[in-house]
Design a protein around this motif. Structure first.
Motif, PDB file in Angstrom:
ATOM      1  N   UNK A  49       0.850  -1.178   0.000  1.00 51.65           N
ATOM      2  CA  UNK A  49       0.000   0.000   0.000  1.00 51.65           C
ATOM      3  C   UNK A  49       0.889   1.232   0.000  1.00 51.65           C
ATOM      4  N   UNK A  50       0.625   2.137  -0.922  1.00 48.34           N
ATOM      5  CA  UNK A  50       1.404   3.366  -0.986  1.00 48.34           C
ATOM      6  C   UNK A  50       1.138   4.100  -2.284  1.00 48.34           C
ATOM      7  N   UNK A  51       1.908   5.146  -2.512  1.00 46.82           N
ATOM      8  CA  UNK A  51       1.788   5.861  -3.781  1.00 46.82           C
ATOM      9  C   UNK A  51       2.461   5.021  -4.865  1.00 46.82           C
ATOM     10  N   UNK A  52       2.124   5.246  -6.127  1.00 48.07           N
ATOM     11  CA  UNK A  52       2.813   4.506  -7.186  1.00 48.07           C
ATOM     12  C   UNK A  52       4.333   4.688  -7.118  1.00 48.07           C
ATOM     13  N   UNK A  53       4.769   5.893  -6.772  1.00 40.12           N
ATOM     14  CA  UNK A  53       6.207   6.169  -6.693  1.00 40.12           C
ATOM     15  C   UNK A  53       6.861   5.387  -5.548  1.00 40.12           C
ATOM     16  N   UNK A  54       6.181   5.290  -4.416  1.00 44.63           N
ATOM     17  CA  UNK A  54       6.716   4.521  -3.291  1.00 44.63           C
ATOM     18  C   UNK A  54       6.816   3.042  -3.638  1.00 44.63           C
ATOM     19  N   UNK A  55       5.760   2.515  -4.237  1.00 45.15           N
ATOM     20  CA  UNK A  55       5.741   1.088  -4.563  1.00 45.15           C
ATOM     21  C   UNK A  55       6.734   0.733  -5.659  1.00 45.15           C
ATOM     22  N   UNK A  56       7.025   1.679  -6.549  1.00 42.33           N
ATOM     23  CA  UNK A  56       7.990   1.430  -7.615  1.00 42.33           C
ATOM     24  C   UNK A  56       9.400   1.215  -7.058  1.00 42.33           C
ATOM     25  N   UNK A  57       9.633   1.703  -5.841  1.00 42.01           N
ATOM     26  CA  UNK A  57      10.953   1.581  -5.216  1.00 42.01           C
ATOM     27  C   UNK A  57      10.997   0.537  -4.096  1.00 42.01           C
ATOM     28  N   UNK A  58       9.851  -0.045  -3.759  1.00 40.69           N
ATOM     29  CA  UNK A  58       9.745  -0.884  -2.574  1.00 40.69           C
ATOM     30  C   UNK A  58      10.292  -2.304  -2.737  1.00 40.69           C
ATOM     31  N   UNK A  59      10.470  -2.758  -3.965  1.00 35.19           N
ATOM     32  CA  UNK A  59      11.011  -4.095  -4.175  1.00 35.19           C
ATOM     33  C   UNK A  59      10.007  -5.222  -4.088  1.00 35.19           C
ATOM     34  N   UNK A  60       8.717  -4.907  -4.091  1.00 30.76           N
ATOM     35  CA  UNK A  60       7.694  -5.942  -3.998  1.00 30.76           C
ATOM     36  C   UNK A  60       7.077  -6.271  -5.343  1.00 30.76           C
ATOM     37  N   UNK A  61       5.846  -6.781  -5.290  1.00 34.35           N
ATOM     38  CA  UNK A  61       5.134  -7.203  -6.499  1.00 34.35           C
ATOM     39  C   UNK A  61       4.982  -6.064  -7.501  1.00 34.35           C
ATOM     40  N   UNK A  62       4.614  -4.895  -7.028  1.00 32.70           N
ATOM     41  CA  UNK A  62       4.397  -3.747  -7.915  1.00 32.70           C
ATOM     42  C   UNK A  62       5.662  -3.444  -8.715  1.00 32.70           C
ATOM     43  N   UNK A  63       6.779  -3.336  -8.034  1.00 29.48           N
ATOM     44  CA  UNK A  63       8.037  -3.039  -8.725  1.00 29.48           C
ATOM     45  C   UNK A  63       8.424  -4.168  -9.676  1.00 29.48           C
ATOM     46  N   UNK A  64       8.294  -5.396  -9.234  1.00 31.10           N
ATOM     47  CA  UNK A  64       8.678  -6.539 -10.065  1.00 31.10           C
ATOM     48  C   UNK A  64       7.854  -6.635 -11.342  1.00 31.10           C
ATOM     49  N   UNK A  65       6.571  -6.271 -11.274  1.00 36.06           N
ATOM     50  CA  UNK A  65       5.691  -6.429 -12.424  1.00 36.06           C
ATOM     51  C   UNK A  65       5.570  -5.191 -13.296  1.00 36.06           C
ATOM     52  N   UNK A  66       5.735  -4.010 -12.725  1.00 35.72           N
ATOM     53  CA  UNK A  66       5.605  -2.794 -13.516  1.00 35.72           C
ATOM     54  C   UNK A  66       6.951  -2.177 -13.849  1.00 35.72           C
ATOM     55  N   UNK A  67       7.983  -2.461 -13.060  1.00 34.43           N
ATOM     56  CA  UNK A  67       9.300  -1.888 -13.285  1.00 34.43           C
ATOM     57  C   UNK A  67      10.366  -2.980 -13.182  1.00 34.43           C
ATOM     58  N   UNK A  68      10.300  -3.989 -14.042  1.00 29.51           N
ATOM     59  CA  UNK A  68      11.279  -5.067 -13.947  1.00 29.51           C
ATOM     60  C   UNK A  68      12.690  -4.549 -14.231  1.00 29.51           C
ATOM     61  N   UNK A  69      13.676  -5.185 -13.622  1.00 32.63           N
ATOM     62  CA  UNK A  69      15.065  -4.790 -13.832  1.00 32.63           C
ATOM     63  C   UNK A  69      15.447  -5.021 -15.294  1.00 32.63           C
ATOM     64  N   UNK A  70      16.269  -4.138 -15.785  1.00 32.63           N
ATOM     65  CA  UNK A  70      16.780  -4.298 -17.147  1.00 32.63           C
ATOM     66  C   UNK A  70      17.700  -5.505 -17.182  1.00 32.63           C
ATOM     67  N   UNK A  71      17.594  -6.340 -18.209  1.00 33.38           N
ATOM     68  CA  UNK A  71      18.509  -7.473 -18.301  1.00 33.38           C
ATOM     69  C   UNK A  71      19.952  -6.983 -18.448  1.00 33.38           C
ATOM     70  N   UNK A  72      20.850  -7.620 -17.730  1.00 33.63           N
ATOM     71  CA  UNK A  72      22.248  -7.213 -17.826  1.00 33.63           C
ATOM     72  C   UNK A  72      22.867  -7.781 -19.092  1.00 33.63           C
ATOM     73  N   UNK A  73      23.751  -6.993 -19.665  1.00 31.82           N
ATOM     74  CA  UNK A  73      24.446  -7.450 -20.883  1.00 31.82           C
ATOM     75  C   UNK A  73      25.656  -8.235 -20.444  1.00 31.82           C
ATOM     76  N   UNK A  74      25.927  -9.310 -21.114  1.00 35.91           N
ATOM     77  CA  UNK A  74      27.070 -10.082 -20.658  1.00 35.91           C
ATOM     78  C   UNK A  74      27.529 -10.993 -21.629  1.00 35.91           C
TER      79      UNK A  74
END
Length: 66
Positions: free
Chosen positions: A41-66
């Motif tokens: 529960x929080x603002x979209x901006x808070x949840x985008x940084x929280x490391x939970x479901x919201x961040x994982x599904x809406x702001x997935x980490x960029x794949x690393x190049x390797x």
């Protein structure tokens, strides 16, 4: 629909179910509900940084190049 909600939101609480990020980002607060329980529960901006479901599904980490 968004314009109607924008007009009403000044004097009313609205529960709005959304799956699109563009809709979610308009909210003052977001509740992530999993199996009937509020998991986040929080603002979209808070949840985008929280490391939970919201961040994982809406702001997935960029794949690393390797």
């Amino acid at each position: 629909m968004h314009s109607t909600l924008e007009k009403r939101r000044e004097d009313t609480s609205v529960i709005f179910l959304a799956h699109r990020l563009s809709s979610v980002l308009r909210a003052d607060r977001v509740a992530v509900i999993v199996d009937g329980r509020v998991e986040e529960l929080g603002t979209p901006q808070e949840l985008a940084k929280a490391g939970g479901w919201f961040q994982e599904n809406f702001y997935p980490a960029e794949p690393s190049e390797g």
